[in-house]
Write an enzyme that holds these catalytic residues in place. Structure first.
Site, PDB file in Angstrom:
ATOM      1  N   GLU A  32     126.701 -10.556 106.602  1.00  0.00           N
ATOM      2  CA  GLU A  32     125.555 -10.164 107.313  1.00  0.00           C
ATOM      3  C   GLU A  32     124.286 -10.219 106.705  1.00  0.00           C
ATOM      4  O   GLU A  32     124.214  -9.804 105.298  1.00  0.00           O
ATOM      5  CB  GLU A  32     125.587  -8.809 107.926  1.00  0.00           C
ATOM      6  CG  GLU A  32     124.399  -8.135 108.406  1.00  0.00           C
ATOM      7  CD  GLU A  32     123.572  -8.882 109.302  1.00  0.00           C
ATOM      8  OE1 GLU A  32     122.405  -8.798 109.454  1.00  0.00           O
ATOM      9  OE2 GLU A  32     124.336  -9.432 110.356  1.00  0.00           O
ATOM     10  N   ALA A  33     123.225 -10.918 106.951  1.00  0.00           N
ATOM     11  CA  ALA A  33     122.002 -11.088 106.170  1.00  0.00           C
ATOM     12  C   ALA A  33     121.129  -9.696 106.103  1.00  0.00           C
ATOM     13  O   ALA A  33     120.697  -9.797 105.043  1.00  0.00           O
ATOM     14  CB  ALA A  33     120.984 -12.278 107.018  1.00  0.00           C
ATOM     15  N   GLY A  88     121.193  -7.201 117.451  1.00  0.00           N
ATOM     16  CA  GLY A  88     120.468  -6.792 118.535  1.00  0.00           C
ATOM     17  C   GLY A  88     120.621  -5.324 118.967  1.00  0.00           C
ATOM     18  O   GLY A  88     119.790  -4.451 119.472  1.00  0.00           O
ATOM     19  N   ASN A  92     117.971  -2.689 120.173  1.00  0.00           N
ATOM     20  CA  ASN A  92     117.616  -3.179 121.628  1.00  0.00           C
ATOM     21  C   ASN A  92     117.312  -1.742 122.454  1.00  0.00           C
ATOM     22  O   ASN A  92     117.443  -0.709 121.945  1.00  0.00           O
ATOM     23  CB  ASN A  92     118.417  -4.048 122.151  1.00  0.00           C
ATOM     24  CG  ASN A  92     119.858  -3.518 122.246  1.00  0.00           C
ATOM     25  OD1 ASN A  92     120.106  -2.385 122.213  1.00  0.00           O
ATOM     26  ND2 ASN A  92     120.817  -4.539 122.760  1.00  0.00           N
ATOM     27  N   VAL A  95     120.512  -1.626 127.186  1.00  0.00           N
ATOM     28  CA  VAL A  95     120.515  -1.717 128.620  1.00  0.00           C
ATOM     29  C   VAL A  95     122.099  -2.543 128.842  1.00  0.00           C
ATOM     30  O   VAL A  95     122.311  -3.648 128.180  1.00  0.00           O
ATOM     31  CB  VAL A  95     119.557  -2.638 129.216  1.00  0.00           C
ATOM     32  CG1 VAL A  95     120.059  -2.814 130.672  1.00  0.00           C
ATOM     33  CG2 VAL A  95     118.504  -1.788 129.354  1.00  0.00           C
ATOM     34  N   TRP A 493     113.580 -11.021 124.820  1.00  0.00           N
ATOM     35  CA  TRP A 493     114.538 -10.851 123.675  1.00  0.00           C
ATOM     36  C   TRP A 493     115.965 -11.301 124.073  1.00  0.00           C
ATOM     37  O   TRP A 493     117.013 -10.651 123.533  1.00  0.00           O
ATOM     38  CB  TRP A 493     114.466  -9.682 122.818  1.00  0.00           C
ATOM     39  CG  TRP A 493     113.063  -9.640 122.205  1.00  0.00           C
ATOM     40  CD1 TRP A 493     112.484 -10.498 121.258  1.00  0.00           C
ATOM     41  CD2 TRP A 493     112.059  -9.053 122.963  1.00  0.00           C
ATOM     42  NE1 TRP A 493     111.226 -10.180 121.216  1.00  0.00           N
ATOM     43  CE2 TRP A 493     110.653  -9.408 122.256  1.00  0.00           C
ATOM     44  CE3 TRP A 493     111.729  -8.246 124.095  1.00  0.00           C
ATOM     45  CZ2 TRP A 493     109.414  -8.780 122.659  1.00  0.00           C
ATOM     46  CZ3 TRP A 493     110.508  -7.775 124.373  1.00  0.00           C
ATOM     47  CH2 TRP A 493     109.394  -7.849 123.643  1.00  0.00           C
ATOM     48  N   HIS A 494     116.306 -12.468 124.949  1.00  0.00           N
ATOM     49  CA  HIS A 494     117.548 -12.922 125.260  1.00  0.00           C
ATOM     50  C   HIS A 494     117.707 -14.135 125.179  1.00  0.00           C
ATOM     51  O   HIS A 494     118.038 -14.932 126.162  1.00  0.00           O
ATOM     52  CB  HIS A 494     117.734 -12.445 126.928  1.00  0.00           C
ATOM     53  CG  HIS A 494     117.470 -11.029 127.241  1.00  0.00           C
ATOM     54  ND1 HIS A 494     117.062 -10.760 128.434  1.00  0.00           N
ATOM     55  CD2 HIS A 494     117.443 -10.056 126.669  1.00  0.00           C
ATOM     56  CE1 HIS A 494     116.924  -9.387 128.653  1.00  0.00           C
ATOM     57  NE2 HIS A 494     117.174  -9.036 127.524  1.00  0.00           N
ATOM     58  N   ALA A 528     125.728 -15.851 121.597  1.00  0.00           N
ATOM     59  CA  ALA A 528     125.171 -16.160 122.885  1.00  0.00           C
ATOM     60  C   ALA A 528     124.692 -17.668 122.799  1.00  0.00           C
ATOM     61  O   ALA A 528     124.259 -18.251 123.807  1.00  0.00           O
ATOM     62  CB  ALA A 528     123.887 -15.141 123.116  1.00  0.00           C
ATOM     63  N   ASN A 540     122.947  -8.417 125.893  1.00  0.00           N
ATOM     64  CA  ASN A 540     123.888  -7.702 125.050  1.00  0.00           C
ATOM     65  C   ASN A 540     125.309  -7.727 125.285  1.00  0.00           C
ATOM     66  O   ASN A 540     126.281  -7.972 124.679  1.00  0.00           O
ATOM     67  CB  ASN A 540     123.282  -6.481 124.269  1.00  0.00           C
ATOM     68  CG  ASN A 540     124.058  -5.940 123.254  1.00  0.00           C
ATOM     69  OD1 ASN A 540     124.039  -6.812 122.128  1.00  0.00           O
ATOM     70  ND2 ASN A 540     124.664  -4.905 123.282  1.00  0.00           N
TER      71      ASN A 540
END
Length: 561
Positions: A32-33, A88, A92, A95, A493-494, A528, A540
């Site tokens: 992971e960055a 995210g 996020n 939702v 942001w999708h 995604a 998400n």
């Protein structure tokens, strides 16, 4: 330094992959960055059910990532993408909706064989522990809790909107993840007891992290993929300790729709002409890499709320209602539009006085690109969403803006949502939204002035907040509205679809239905970016579903080999 699997990216999909592959006994490296969020040290702002602090925390985001939205000569804007364990899902709005069965059936018919609704529903069920509903649509044993905002916690603003929806023929649906269709509902959230549950919290619990066959490497960037011919052999990374290589016969990219294609292209997989121009040796000429970029273009309207109609201070869930409706526009499916209703618009005193309706094109058709401008991993790719290039998207966004105006004119809402105005998340609004004392003081003054008198409030809205753009001015002038929409459209942001799944004969396909990169042995994508198009949902939960299904596929195919 030799593993069975290397998972690149510890976001929503990478956490799933690391869990499922290591549970089967394989030696897994998760890279992971951004920073880690281990169970005993999850930051308070990430745990908070109100996502505004985590979303606005620069420590959790890629700082140099910018995007062009509409090709009208404007400078690229900063595009907020997570750079933290959980991705995210750690910053996020939580939702948790799925999209429509027709989305996935269309995926399957477009070349992503095995991704129809009946194929993906078991994985939606597998990922969740629904705390409110059971039956054929829901799971009860998954790692991710799904709960809904209680109607008793709705603010006066939200209750008034529900009455306005009913007056316009859009009615309440108790379960937004049940049968798909038009209506409004309480919002399903990845949340328990008012606190966020990210993919990292759900899938990388202490018991998972303690597995001897799982290694987690945070704050580490993947420089490039390593190949022998067209066979993957590992990755080269960089962190504070310098460069390091790791080997594995299977590498799975879970870096998201913007960074997965960038990693592929930096490593020699992508449109050959572009790679040659940058001096990158070509491993595989796949012209679909970085193409077909999709998002849900959004426009917002806000209004001033009296104290009695604002969000209660002891309620953290600020997105309290979600609605879907059908535009009826030619060439578009039903239930193609969405509206999220926010009971407060930001963390600061001014934001707490404003309710917002965020409307987006839920089934969009415009496509953009992710392109490298430099071979260095330190230089972000050029992202161009090319929003509203498809006429259907532009016209439906304008049509939706007029629908919001009609909604605000309904008797139940006109006395609650006072002095409504078009609201834009522009550079100035982003500066004011930064969490610091200066902005708190500034917004406190503005909030007090807005409270003082309706006349003063309207003057502030017109001269300071909107720079003269009024709802009636826009609704009554088609050219003005079109220009305003194009200048103020924002992301949801999708981002999706830059390494889309498809048949080998599809020139735009990058991966097959098993997530394998076409023409490359041992390399897969599982985020995604493989979605053939952006589903009618916040992305998400669909992204986690994709990872669950592809993890199952990887393990099944490995057992058979």
């Amino acid at each position: 330094m030799v593993f069975d699997y290397i998972v690149v990216g510890g976001g929503s999909s990478g956490c799933v992959m690391a869990n499922r592959l290591s549970a089967d006994g394989g030696h897994v490296l998760l890279i992971e960055a951004g920073p880690d969020t281990p169970p005993n040290a999850v930051p308070d702002d990430i745990q908070d059910g109100d996502p505004t602090r985590a979303y606005l925390n620069h420590d959790y985001r890629w700082q140099s990532l910018h995007a062009t939205t509409v090709r009208d000569g404007r400078k690229p804007i900063h595009y907020e993408q997570a750079r933290v364990m959980g991705g995210g899902s750690s910053i996020n709005a939580q939702v948790a909706n799925r999209g429509g069965p027709g989305d996935y059936d269309e995926w399957a018919s477009s070349g992503a064989t095995g991704w129809g609704w009946e194929d993906v529903l078991p994985y939606f069920r597998r990922l969740e522990c629904d705390l409110d509903f059971g039956g054929e649509f829901h799971g009860k044993d998954g790692p991710l809790p799904i709960k809904r905002v209680r109607q008793s916690d709705w603010s006066g603003f939200i209750r008034a909107i529900s009455e306005a929806y009913d007056a316009l023929g859009l009615h309440f649906r108790p379960d937004f993840n049940g049968a798909f269709g038009d209506g409004y509902s309480v919002v399903p959230l990845t949340n328990r007891n008012g606190h966020r549950v990210s993919s990292a919290m759900a899938y990388l619990r202490e018991s998972v992290r303690s597995r001897p066959n799982l290694t987690i490497l945070p704050e580490t960037t993947v420089v490039r993929l390593i190949f022998s011919g067209t066979t993957i052999t590992g990755v080269e990374t960089e962190n504070k300790s310098g460069l390091q290589s790791y080997s594995a016969p299977c590498v799975i990219l879970c870096a998201g729709a913007l960074h997965s294609p960038a990693i592929l292209m930096r490593s020699g997989i992508g449109p050959a002409k572009q790679l040659v121009q940058l001096g990158i040796p070509v491993v595989a000429d796949l012209r679909g890499v970085g193409q077909n970029l999709q998002e849900h273009p959004t426009i917002c309207v806000s209004a001033y709320l009296k104290p009695a109609d604002r969000l209660s201070p002891n309620v953290s869930e600020y997105i309290q209602m979600h609605a879907r409706y059908s535009s009826g526009y030619d060439g578009c499916p039903s239930t193609d539009m969405a509206i999220s209703t926010v009971a407060k618009s930001s963390w600061h005193p001014l934001g707490k006085r404003l309710g917002t309706l965020a409307l987006w094109v839920n089934r969009s058709y415009s496509t953009g690109t992710v392109v490298l401008t430099d071979r260095s991993h330190r230089i972000e790719p050029e992202v161009d969403f090319n929003w509203l290039s498809d006429k259907r998207d532009a016209e439906r966004l304008k049509q939706g803006f007029r629908f919001i105006a009609r909604l605000l004119q309904q008797d139940s809402l006109s006395s609650v949502a006072l002095d409504p105005f078009p609201s834009a998340l522009n550079a100035r609004a982003k500066r004011v939204s930064k969490v610091n004392r200066t902005n708190y003081v500034l917004t406190s003054v503005l909030a007090l002035l807005m409270d003082r008198s309706p006349r003063l409030r309207r003057g502030l809205i017109r001269r300071v907040i909107t720079e003269g753009h009024g709802l009636s001015d826009l609704i009554n002038d088609e050219e003005h509205l079109d220009r305003y929409i194009r200048q103020n459209v924002i992301p949801s942001w999708h981002p999706t679809s830059t390494c889309k799944m498809g048949a080998a004969v599809d020139p735009g396909a990058v991966t097959d239905p098993s997530g394998r990169v076409l023409g490359i042995s041992g390399l897969r994508v599982a985020d995604a970016s493989v979605m053939p198009f952006c589903p009618r949902a916040n992305t998400n939960i669909p992204t986690i579903m994709v990872a669950e299904k592809l993890a199952d596929t990887v393990l099944r195919e490995d057992r058979q080999s």
